[in-house]
Design a protein around this motif. Sequence first.
Motif, PDB file in Angstrom:
ATOM      1  N   GLN A 272       0.831  -1.194   0.000  1.00 37.73           N
ATOM      2  CA  GLN A 272       0.000   0.000   0.000  1.00 37.73           C
ATOM      3  C   GLN A 272       0.872   1.253   0.000  1.00 37.73           C
ATOM      4  OE1 GLN A 272      -2.200   0.807   3.594  1.00 37.73           O
ATOM      5  NE2 GLN A 272      -3.755   2.021   2.531  1.00 37.73           N
ATOM      6  N   PRO A 273       0.587   2.217  -0.874  1.00 34.64           N
ATOM      7  CA  PRO A 273       1.345   3.474  -0.848  1.00 34.64           C
ATOM      8  C   PRO A 273       1.129   4.217   0.474  1.00 34.64           C
ATOM      9  CG  PRO A 273       0.039   3.265  -2.867  1.00 34.64           C
ATOM     10  CD  PRO A 273      -0.417   2.186  -1.938  1.00 34.64           C
ATOM     11  N   LEU A 274       2.098   4.986   0.854  1.00 34.53           N
ATOM     12  CA  LEU A 274       1.938   5.827   2.040  1.00 34.53           C
ATOM     13  C   LEU A 274       0.960   6.961   1.763  1.00 34.53           C
ATOM     14  CD1 LEU A 274       2.876   6.715   4.921  1.00 34.53           C
ATOM     15  CD2 LEU A 274       4.634   8.099   3.758  1.00 34.53           C
ATOM     16  N   LEU A 275       1.050   7.548   0.565  1.00 36.60           N
ATOM     17  CA  LEU A 275       0.274   8.745   0.242  1.00 36.60           C
ATOM     18  C   LEU A 275      -0.280   8.671  -1.178  1.00 36.60           C
ATOM     19  CD1 LEU A 275      -0.595  11.720   0.943  1.00 36.60           C
ATOM     20  CD2 LEU A 275       1.625  12.433   0.013  1.00 36.60           C
ATOM     21  N   SER A 276      -1.568   8.950  -1.300  1.00 37.91           N
ATOM     22  CA  SER A 276      -2.186   9.151  -2.616  1.00 37.91           C
ATOM     23  C   SER A 276      -2.397  10.648  -2.825  1.00 37.91           C
ATOM     24  CB  SER A 276      -3.541   8.432  -2.700  1.00 37.91           C
ATOM     25  OG  SER A 276      -3.390   7.049  -2.765  1.00 37.91           O
ATOM     26  N   ILE A 277      -1.823  11.181  -3.893  1.00 36.66           N
ATOM     27  CA  ILE A 277      -2.091  12.560  -4.285  1.00 36.66           C
ATOM     28  C   ILE A 277      -3.161  12.512  -5.365  1.00 36.66           C
ATOM     29  CG2 ILE A 277      -1.164  14.671  -5.291  1.00 36.66           C
ATOM     30  CD1 ILE A 277       1.551  13.961  -4.170  1.00 36.66           C
ATOM     31  N   CYS A 278      -4.313  13.116  -5.086  1.00 38.05           N
ATOM     32  CA  CYS A 278      -5.458  13.058  -5.988  1.00 38.05           C
ATOM     33  C   CYS A 278      -5.780  14.456  -6.511  1.00 38.05           C
ATOM     34  CB  CYS A 278      -6.684  12.490  -5.268  1.00 38.05           C
ATOM     35  SG  CYS A 278      -6.404  10.868  -4.533  1.00 38.05           S
ATOM     36  N   ILE A 279      -5.907  14.574  -7.811  1.00 39.56           N
ATOM     37  CA  ILE A 279      -6.159  15.868  -8.436  1.00 39.56           C
ATOM     38  C   ILE A 279      -7.515  15.856  -9.128  1.00 39.56           C
ATOM     39  CG2 ILE A 279      -5.349  17.547 -10.130  1.00 39.56           C
ATOM     40  CD1 ILE A 279      -2.537  16.519  -9.688  1.00 39.56           C
ATOM     41  N   PRO A 280      -8.507  16.549  -8.582  1.00 39.36           N
ATOM     42  CA  PRO A 280      -9.778  16.686  -9.293  1.00 39.36           C
ATOM     43  C   PRO A 280      -9.640  17.787 -10.341  1.00 39.36           C
ATOM     44  CG  PRO A 280      -9.915  17.801  -7.175  1.00 39.36           C
ATOM     45  CD  PRO A 280      -8.531  17.202  -7.264  1.00 39.36           C
ATOM     46  N   THR A 281     -10.200  17.567 -11.514  1.00 40.54           N
ATOM     47  CA  THR A 281     -10.060  18.578 -12.565  1.00 40.54           C
ATOM     48  C   THR A 281     -11.281  18.594 -13.465  1.00 40.54           C
ATOM     49  OG1 THR A 281      -8.517  19.437 -14.249  1.00 40.54           O
ATOM     50  CG2 THR A 281      -8.931  17.059 -14.253  1.00 40.54           C
ATOM     51  N   TYR A 282     -11.495  19.750 -14.080  1.00 39.76           N
ATOM     52  CA  TYR A 282     -12.561  19.879 -15.079  1.00 39.76           C
ATOM     53  C   TYR A 282     -12.224  21.037 -16.014  1.00 39.76           C
ATOM     54  CZ  TYR A 282     -16.982  20.956 -17.341  1.00 39.76           C
ATOM     55  OH  TYR A 282     -17.947  21.214 -18.282  1.00 39.76           O
ATOM     56  N   ASN A 283     -11.972  20.706 -17.269  1.00 36.74           N
ATOM     57  CA  ASN A 283     -11.681  21.710 -18.299  1.00 36.74           C
ATOM     58  C   ASN A 283     -10.572  22.673 -17.878  1.00 36.74           C
ATOM     59  OD1 ASN A 283     -13.511  20.638 -20.096  1.00 36.74           O
ATOM     60  ND2 ASN A 283     -15.054  22.241 -19.840  1.00 36.74           N
ATOM     61  N   ARG A 284      -9.490  22.100 -17.346  1.00 34.66           N
ATOM     62  CA  ARG A 284      -8.362  22.930 -16.917  1.00 34.66           C
ATOM     63  C   ARG A 284      -7.089  22.416 -17.581  1.00 34.66           C
ATOM     64  NH1 ARG A 284      -9.505  25.600 -12.104  1.00 34.66           N
ATOM     65  NH2 ARG A 284      -7.526  26.666 -12.418  1.00 34.66           N
ATOM     66  N   ILE A 285      -7.151  22.165 -18.870  1.00 32.99           N
ATOM     67  CA  ILE A 285      -6.017  21.565 -19.563  1.00 32.99           C
ATOM     68  C   ILE A 285      -4.764  22.424 -19.483  1.00 32.99           C
ATOM     69  CG2 ILE A 285      -6.708  22.507 -21.824  1.00 32.99           C
ATOM     70  CD1 ILE A 285      -5.563  19.927 -23.068  1.00 32.99           C
ATOM     71  N   ASN A 286      -4.914  23.743 -19.522  1.00 32.22           N
ATOM     72  CA  ASN A 286      -3.735  24.609 -19.463  1.00 32.22           C
ATOM     73  C   ASN A 286      -3.038  24.506 -18.111  1.00 32.22           C
ATOM     74  OD1 ASN A 286      -4.057  25.521 -22.095  1.00 32.22           O
ATOM     75  ND2 ASN A 286      -5.348  27.249 -21.486  1.00 32.22           N
ATOM     76  N   SER A 287      -3.812  24.445 -17.035  1.00 30.10           N
ATOM     77  CA  SER A 287      -3.222  24.271 -15.706  1.00 30.10           C
ATOM     78  C   SER A 287      -2.518  22.927 -15.604  1.00 30.10           C
ATOM     79  CB  SER A 287      -4.300  24.380 -14.624  1.00 30.10           C
ATOM     80  OG  SER A 287      -4.773  25.699 -14.503  1.00 30.10           O
ATOM     81  N   LEU A 288      -3.159  21.898 -16.135  1.00 29.30           N
ATOM     82  CA  LEU A 288      -2.542  20.571 -16.084  1.00 29.30           C
ATOM     83  C   LEU A 288      -1.234  20.539 -16.870  1.00 29.30           C
ATOM     84  CD1 LEU A 288      -5.715  18.326 -16.527  1.00 29.30           C
ATOM     85  CD2 LEU A 288      -4.392  18.651 -14.435  1.00 29.30           C
ATOM     86  N   LYS A 289      -1.215  21.157 -18.024  1.00 27.27           N
ATOM     87  CA  LYS A 289       0.012  21.185 -18.831  1.00 27.27           C
ATOM     88  C   LYS A 289       1.129  21.928 -18.111  1.00 27.27           C
ATOM     89  CE  LYS A 289      -1.870  20.702 -23.521  1.00 27.27           C
ATOM     90  NZ  LYS A 289      -2.046  21.367 -24.841  1.00 27.27           N
ATOM     91  N   SER A 290       0.767  22.961 -17.375  1.00 22.83           N
ATOM     92  CA  SER A 290       1.773  23.768 -16.677  1.00 22.83           C
ATOM     93  C   SER A 290       2.303  23.075 -15.428  1.00 22.83           C
ATOM     94  CB  SER A 290       1.178  25.123 -16.283  1.00 22.83           C
ATOM     95  OG  SER A 290       0.820  25.873 -17.420  1.00 22.83           O
TER      96      SER A 290
END
Length: 330
Positions: free
Chosen positions: A6-24
Amino acid sequence: MTDKIQPLLSICIPTYNRINSLKSHLPLLLEIIKPSQEINLIVCDNCSSDGTREYLIELQRDYDFTYHVNIENLGFDRNYLKCIELATGEFTWVLGDDDIIDDRSIAQITHILHNENVDYLIINGGQLQKSSKTILPRLKLDSNIELTDINVLFKNFAWHATWISACIFRTNPAKQYKSKKFITSGFTQVDLLLSIFGNSTRYMLLKQPIVYQSENVSEYSRSISAVLSLFSDSLYSISNNYLGEKLSQNTINSFMLGHYDNYGSFNFKAALYYKIQGQISFLYVIKNYSRLARITRHPSVWIYASLTPNYLIKIARKIWKTLENRKSAL
């Protein structure tokens, strides 16, 4: 065949129509966590239509992370809970898709999660000052703080925990959260914080700011109607739901004023902004006076702002800008 660790930490990113932020931001984050075997990353896409799916599938060729797409837009709160549902780590960190973590922070966080008996970690952070390359922290702390009293935590620091990226928590208790009462509030994370609190729950606040937004994030990106709906109505309803059971009235009042006292939000300057944008009038302020009174210590200034001619506001804004420029030049 051995069981998967089991991983120690899950980093979870909720997103919606934010492709520019994701690319950056996403490739940088993936590079930061890549050396660690204790962290997995999950992106929970709320049925985006801006090319997010194609971009993330392409990115998976170079990086190991989980990509989940909802078959329909669930809204922010349900997508937030979907992140927790998908998390497999002992701890979960739901990170905003426009937020960035300091590249030195992962070692610090994993060290704390391994060595401190903590259930809920509140991360310090703020806005990145590009001129000095430092993070202006939202919490002014002299050292890390450990707490077990929910009223002390909520009264003094929970205003900061309304920012989803500020919270790391044990996954299993969070997965037990089933309430739908505030599912459209925009602040499910605050109800989650309160609901999982027990007599033995241990909270830690980190002094070092390690998560940030770029300094071009607008302080007034929401309309005044959205501000009142989110910060006055939703937060008050959530906290008041625990009145007597876990929170005192004094704690709730202090929490509601947290953004005003600590971050300068909803003040006279904000009122003047909304006035010049045509979003408030004298009648609007009178009608919503009780809602404004929950989030500002001086709601009467909103009356003064509503009666101030726009030409005077424009002059005041020029003066503020000049003073700010002089201050930054020093």
